[in-house]
Scaffold this motif. Structure first.
Motif, PDB file in Angstrom:
ATOM      1  N   TYR A 149      59.589  25.457  55.669  1.00  9.18           N
ATOM      2  CA  TYR A 149      59.738  26.690  56.442  1.00  9.18           C
ATOM      3  C   TYR A 149      59.840  27.905  55.520  1.00  9.18           C
ATOM      4  N   GLY A 150      60.540  27.738  54.402  1.00 10.18           N
ATOM      5  CA  GLY A 150      60.645  28.836  53.447  1.00 10.18           C
ATOM      6  C   GLY A 150      59.311  29.170  52.813  1.00 10.18           C
ATOM      7  N   ALA A 151      58.500  28.132  52.577  1.00 13.11           N
ATOM      8  CA  ALA A 151      57.184  28.359  51.983  1.00 13.11           C
ATOM      9  C   ALA A 151      56.271  29.129  52.939  1.00 13.11           C
ATOM     10  N   VAL A 152      56.238  28.720  54.218  1.00 13.87           N
ATOM     11  CA  VAL A 152      55.345  29.411  55.147  1.00 13.87           C
ATOM     12  C   VAL A 152      55.900  30.784  55.511  1.00 13.87           C
ATOM     13  N   ARG A 153      57.235  30.933  55.496  1.00 10.81           N
ATOM     14  CA  ARG A 153      57.806  32.250  55.728  1.00 10.81           C
ATOM     15  C   ARG A 153      57.411  33.212  54.609  1.00 10.81           C
ATOM     16  N   TYR A 154      57.413  32.739  53.367  1.00 10.02           N
ATOM     17  CA  TYR A 154      56.961  33.568  52.246  1.00 10.02           C
ATOM     18  C   TYR A 154      55.529  34.038  52.478  1.00 10.02           C
ATOM     19  N   CYS A 155      54.674  33.122  52.934  1.00  6.33           N
ATOM     20  CA  CYS A 155      53.286  33.501  53.232  1.00  6.33           C
ATOM     21  C   CYS A 155      53.246  34.608  54.281  1.00  6.33           C
ATOM     22  N   ASP A 156      54.072  34.483  55.295  1.00  9.24           N
ATOM     23  CA  ASP A 156      54.103  35.509  56.339  1.00  9.24           C
ATOM     24  C   ASP A 156      54.652  36.834  55.821  1.00  9.24           C
ATOM     25  N   TRP A 157      55.622  36.782  54.923  1.00  9.97           N
ATOM     26  CA  TRP A 157      56.112  38.034  54.327  1.00  9.97           C
ATOM     27  C   TRP A 157      54.982  38.758  53.600  1.00  9.97           C
ATOM     28  N   LEU A 158      54.166  37.998  52.860  1.00 10.81           N
ATOM     29  CA  LEU A 158      53.036  38.622  52.168  1.00 10.81           C
ATOM     30  C   LEU A 158      52.077  39.248  53.171  1.00 10.81           C
ATOM     31  N   SER A 159      51.818  38.549  54.266  1.00  9.59           N
ATOM     32  CA  SER A 159      50.921  39.080  55.297  1.00  9.59           C
ATOM     33  C   SER A 159      51.484  40.366  55.892  1.00  9.59           C
ATOM     34  N   MET A 160      52.761  40.377  56.180  1.00 10.79           N
ATOM     35  CA  MET A 160      53.392  41.563  56.754  1.00 10.79           C
ATOM     36  C   MET A 160      53.311  42.745  55.798  1.00 10.79           C
ATOM     37  N   GLN A 161      53.525  42.489  54.523  1.00  7.57           N
ATOM     38  CA  GLN A 161      53.454  43.558  53.532  1.00  7.57           C
ATOM     39  C   GLN A 161      52.039  44.093  53.371  1.00  7.57           C
ATOM     40  N   ALA A 162      51.045  43.227  53.595  1.00  9.97           N
ATOM     41  CA  ALA A 162      49.632  43.627  53.464  1.00  9.97           C
ATOM     42  C   ALA A 162      49.016  44.063  54.784  1.00  9.97           C
ATOM     43  N   ASP A 163      49.842  44.147  55.849  1.00 12.10           N
ATOM     44  CA  ASP A 163      49.374  44.543  57.183  1.00 12.10           C
ATOM     45  C   ASP A 163      48.297  43.585  57.689  1.00 12.10           C
ATOM     46  N   LEU A 164      48.522  42.302  57.468  1.00 11.93           N
ATOM     47  CA  LEU A 164      47.642  41.253  57.978  1.00 11.93           C
ATOM     48  C   LEU A 164      48.362  40.503  59.100  1.00 11.93           C
ATOM     49  N   GLN A 165      47.594  39.915  59.989  1.00 12.49           N
ATOM     50  CA  GLN A 165      48.203  39.131  61.060  1.00 12.49           C
ATOM     51  C   GLN A 165      48.868  37.896  60.482  1.00 12.49           C
ATOM     52  N   GLU A 212      43.993  34.979  59.503  1.00 15.14           N
ATOM     53  CA  GLU A 212      43.733  36.178  58.704  1.00 15.14           C
ATOM     54  C   GLU A 212      44.699  36.286  57.533  1.00 15.14           C
ATOM     55  N   GLY A 213      45.953  35.948  57.781  1.00 14.24           N
ATOM     56  CA  GLY A 213      46.979  36.149  56.776  1.00 14.24           C
ATOM     57  C   GLY A 213      47.100  35.008  55.782  1.00 14.24           C
ATOM     58  N   TYR A 214      48.106  35.133  54.932  1.00 13.72           N
ATOM     59  CA  TYR A 214      48.383  34.107  53.925  1.00 13.72           C
ATOM     60  C   TYR A 214      48.985  32.875  54.590  1.00 13.72           C
ATOM     61  N   ARG A 215      48.776  31.741  53.950  1.00 14.36           N
ATOM     62  CA  ARG A 215      49.235  30.463  54.495  1.00 14.36           C
ATOM     63  C   ARG A 215      49.324  29.458  53.365  1.00 14.36           C
ATOM     64  N   LEU A 216      49.756  28.259  53.690  1.00 17.02           N
ATOM     65  CA  LEU A 216      49.692  27.166  52.728  1.00 17.02           C
ATOM     66  C   LEU A 216      48.301  26.538  52.771  1.00 17.02           C
ATOM     67  N   PRO A 217      47.840  25.967  51.663  1.00 21.11           N
ATOM     68  CA  PRO A 217      46.560  25.258  51.702  1.00 21.11           C
ATOM     69  C   PRO A 217      46.655  24.026  52.589  1.00 21.11           C
ATOM     70  N   THR A 218      45.563  23.689  53.239  1.00 21.43           N
ATOM     71  CA  THR A 218      45.537  22.427  53.965  1.00 21.43           C
ATOM     72  C   THR A 218      45.516  21.278  52.968  1.00 21.43           C
ATOM     73  N   ASP A 219      45.817  20.108  53.455  1.00 26.23           N
ATOM     74  CA  ASP A 219      45.790  18.890  52.634  1.00 26.23           C
ATOM     75  C   ASP A 219      44.429  18.741  51.951  1.00 26.23           C
ATOM     76  N   ALA A 220      43.362  18.950  52.714  1.00 30.95           N
ATOM     77  CA  ALA A 220      42.006  18.802  52.168  1.00 30.95           C
ATOM     78  C   ALA A 220      41.685  19.893  51.160  1.00 30.95           C
ATOM     79  N   GLU A 221      42.068  21.130  51.441  1.00 33.62           N
ATOM     80  CA  GLU A 221      41.804  22.221  50.496  1.00 33.62           C
ATOM     81  C   GLU A 221      42.487  21.961  49.166  1.00 33.62           C
ATOM     82  N   TRP A 222      43.731  21.473  49.216  1.00 34.27           N
ATOM     83  CA  TRP A 222      44.456  21.228  47.971  1.00 34.27           C
ATOM     84  C   TRP A 222      43.726  20.192  47.122  1.00 34.27           C
ATOM     85  N   GLU A 223      43.337  19.062  47.726  1.00 37.55           N
ATOM     86  CA  GLU A 223      42.670  18.019  46.944  1.00 37.55           C
ATOM     87  C   GLU A 223      41.298  18.471  46.458  1.00 37.55           C
ATOM     88  N   TYR A 224      40.589  19.206  47.291  1.00 31.26           N
ATOM     89  CA  TYR A 224      39.267  19.719  46.908  1.00 31.26           C
ATOM     90  C   TYR A 224      39.381  20.605  45.670  1.00 31.26           C
TER      91      TYR A 224
END
Length: 354
Positions: free
Chosen positions: A177-193, A213-225
């Motif tokens: 939850y802290g990791a995805v919240r950090y992603c959302d903080w970045l989105s909010m600061q950049a005026d992204l959804q 549109e906003g920042y997020r964690l990589p998906t399982d597949a994106e990380w391995e790719y």
């Protein structure tokens, strides 16, 4: 702001150095770098080079075989196609980066904090985001409302008997939850959804992380790719076994370091993308709910199970063995505060827009 910092630095190294050439020595000159944290001074005589690194790397869309036939919960090999380019953090989020963001969130009322933890305070959520009462956590909070860094009093003292600066070590004791919240903080600061819902199961973009549109964690597949880019290598550095010159891990008899290391301490791997610490140092949360058996089927832009109890974690850590260094090795963790979060960190991702 980063672009403006770069301009100031170029001017200092260019026109500023031209001014000081009229002096007898450069020892009398300082380089001043401006940022939102204020001005920082460096003795010009001590600066022999300046290198800029993007915080994110663009990963091109493509096709690969997920799984390697041998790794834990990565035995099943199946073809995966990722149809959209995405940005991936060059390295795991550091203590300094997370502390700066959580201070912003606290100052704006998006979190609550006490000596022992940071709790969510947006969309009705009260999930624990950071456990500061664990000795592994190098971010602390004082009664005046200020976050600060400290050396961990635990294993770090044996690893760094002369002391260390935790600023550029990966953040630890952060929940999913802290990791995805950090992603959302970045989105909010950049005026992204914002990508994540903060109620129920915290779905990413309604179940379509690739369309967020906003920042997020990589998906399982994106990380391995990204880890095996682009030759389906066994480990991020290639096909050979790991050693302590390549990654920070437990090598079977001793620890390479015995604690986390500063991000970027090891060679870029995979070098074709220029990523750091994709194996070892700290486990990394991924977006997906956990399931071990992914099956043998062709998948396009996979999102993982719709529900679950644990989230995918990747990459191994400073305290895990060499087998965890394999690109296909898949682990998991409970998303709330608890088990093994002293080994959990994360890196950010974001889909490249049209």
């Amino acid at each position: 702001m980063r672009n403006r910092i770069m301009v100031v630095l170029i001017l200092v190294l260019g026109s500023g150095w031209a001014v000081c050439r009229g002096q007898d020595t450069a020892d009398e000159w300082d380089m001043r770098v401006h940022s939102v944290d204020g001005a920082h001074f460096y003795a010009l005589a001590d600066v022999d080079s300046v290198t800029f690194h993007s915080r994110v790397i663009r990963v091109p869309a493509g096709h690969f075989v997920m799984g390697d036939g041998a790794s834990y919960c990565g035995v099943d090999e199946h073809e995966v196609t990722l149809t959209r380019d995405f940005y991936l953090g060059r390295h795991p989020v550091t203590n300094k980066q997370f502390m700066k963001a959580v201070q912003w969130a606290f100052d704006n009322g998006y979190v609550t904090a006490a000596i022992e933890s940071v709790q969510d305070n947006l969309d009705g959520s009260t999930e624990r985001l950071l456990s500061m009462d664990h000795e592994a956590c190098e971010i602390q909070f004082d009664a005046s409302g200020v976050f600060y860094l400290r050396e961990s009093p635990g294993s770090a003292q044996s690893a760094y008997p002369d002391g260390y600066n935790p600023a550029d070590h990966p953040v630890k004791e952060v929940s999913w939850y802290g990791a995805v919240r950090y992603c959302d903080w970045l989105s909010m600061q950049a005026d992204l959804q914002r990508a994540y819902e903060h109620a129920g199961i915290w779905t990413c973009n309604g179940g379509d992380p690739y369309g967020a549109e906003g920042y997020r964690l990589p998906t399982d597949a994106e990380w391995e790719y990204a880890a095996q880019y682009d030759d389906e290598r066994i480990s991020p550095w290639g096909f050979g076994p790991p050693n302590c010159d390549l990654a920070n891990f437990y090598n079977g008899s001793t620890h390479c370091v015995g604690w986390t290391s500063t991000v970027g301490s090891y060679p870029e791997a995979p070098a074709g993308l220029g990523l750091w610490d994709m194996a070892g140092n700290i486990f990394e949360w991924c977006n997906d709910w956990w399931i071990c058996d992914l099956g043998p089927y062709l998948v396009i832009d996979p999102t993982g199970p719709q529900t679950g109890t644990h989230r995918v974690a990747r990459g191994g850590s400073w305290n895990t063995a060499d087998t965890y260094m394999r690109c296909a090795w898949r682990e998991n963790g409970y998303p709330g505060a608890g088990y093994n979060h002293d080994l959990m960190g994360f890196r950010i991702a974001r889909t490249v827009g049209p």
